[in-house]
Design a protein around this motif. Sequence first.
Motif, short mmCIF file in Angstrom:
data_model
loop_
_atom_site.label_atom_id
_atom_site.label_comp_id
_atom_site.label_asym_id
_atom_site.label_seq_id
_atom_site.Cartn_x
_atom_site.Cartn_y
_atom_site.Cartn_z
N ALA A 14 11.38 -12.88 47.63
CA ALA A 14 11.98 -12.96 46.29
C ALA A 14 11.10 -12.26 45.26
O ALA A 14 11.60 -11.52 44.40
N GLU A 15 9.80 -12.48 45.34
CA GLU A 15 8.88 -11.82 44.41
C GLU A 15 8.88 -10.31 44.62
O GLU A 15 8.85 -9.53 43.65
N PHE A 16 8.92 -9.88 45.87
CA PHE A 16 8.96 -8.44 46.18
C PHE A 16 10.23 -7.82 45.59
O PHE A 16 10.18 -6.76 44.96
N ASN A 17 11.38 -8.50 45.82
CA ASN A 17 12.64 -7.97 45.30
C ASN A 17 12.61 -7.89 43.77
O ASN A 17 13.08 -6.91 43.19
N ALA A 18 12.07 -8.91 43.13
CA ALA A 18 11.98 -8.88 41.67
C ALA A 18 11.11 -7.72 41.20
O ALA A 18 11.44 -7.03 40.22
N THR A 19 10.03 -7.46 41.90
CA THR A 19 9.14 -6.35 41.54
C THR A 19 9.85 -5.01 41.72
O THR A 19 9.73 -4.12 40.87
N ILE A 20 10.60 -4.89 42.80
CA ILE A 20 11.34 -3.64 43.04
C ILE A 20 12.38 -3.41 41.93
O ILE A 20 12.51 -2.31 41.40
N TYR A 21 13.11 -4.49 41.57
CA TYR A 21 14.11 -4.35 40.51
C TYR A 21 13.45 -3.96 39.19
O TYR A 21 13.99 -3.15 38.43
N LYS A 22 12.29 -4.53 38.90
CA LYS A 22 11.58 -4.16 37.68
C LYS A 22 11.15 -2.70 37.73
O LYS A 22 11.26 -1.97 36.74
N GLY A 58 14.03 -0.53 37.11
CA GLY A 58 14.33 -0.56 35.67
C GLY A 58 13.40 0.34 34.89
O GLY A 58 13.84 1.06 33.99
N VAL A 59 12.12 0.32 35.23
CA VAL A 59 11.15 1.16 34.52
C VAL A 59 11.44 2.63 34.78
O VAL A 59 11.43 3.46 33.85
N VAL A 60 11.73 2.97 36.05
CA VAL A 60 12.04 4.37 36.38
C VAL A 60 13.31 4.80 35.64
O VAL A 60 13.38 5.91 35.10
N GLY A 61 14.30 3.91 35.61
CA GLY A 61 15.54 4.24 34.88
C GLY A 61 15.28 4.46 33.41
O GLY A 61 15.83 5.39 32.80
N ALA A 62 14.45 3.61 32.83
CA ALA A 62 14.10 3.77 31.41
C ALA A 62 13.35 5.07 31.18
O ALA A 62 13.58 5.76 30.17
N MET A 63 12.49 5.44 32.11
CA MET A 63 11.74 6.70 31.97
C MET A 63 12.69 7.90 32.06
O MET A 63 12.54 8.87 31.31
N ILE A 64 13.65 7.82 32.98
CA ILE A 64 14.62 8.92 33.11
C ILE A 64 15.45 9.02 31.84
O ILE A 64 15.68 10.12 31.31
N ALA A 65 15.89 7.89 31.32
CA ALA A 65 16.68 7.89 30.09
C ALA A 65 15.86 8.45 28.94
O ALA A 65 16.36 9.25 28.13
N ALA A 66 14.61 8.02 28.86
CA ALA A 66 13.75 8.50 27.77
C ALA A 66 13.51 10.00 27.89
O ALA A 66 13.52 10.72 26.89
#
Length: 93
Positions: free
Chosen positions: A65-73, A76-84
């Motif tokens: 569960a912790e690993f999955n949460a870290t992957i989702y985060k 999200g960060v990579v998506g935000a970087m692409i959007a930025a």
Amino acid sequence: MPDDVARAHAEGLDQALRESVATKSDLEKVEASLRSDITKVDAKIDVTGADLRTEIANSANRLAAEFNATIYKAIGVVGAMIAASSVVAHFWK
């Protein structure tokens, strides 16, 4: 050897043997006790093994569960970087 001396020796030997030699009945009692103790230890091992398997499974589930949460985060960060970068690229044109 006079009878009374022989009788005294025989009684002394009889007493010594009664105190120091195990009978079949004595050995059967010890065997039964050991079997009972072994059964109790086996049961404790079974319970401990089950507890350990449960704890390992719970730990593995928490870790997953912790690993999955870290992957989702991270996604999200990579998506935000692409959007930025898209926004920055649009303004730099």
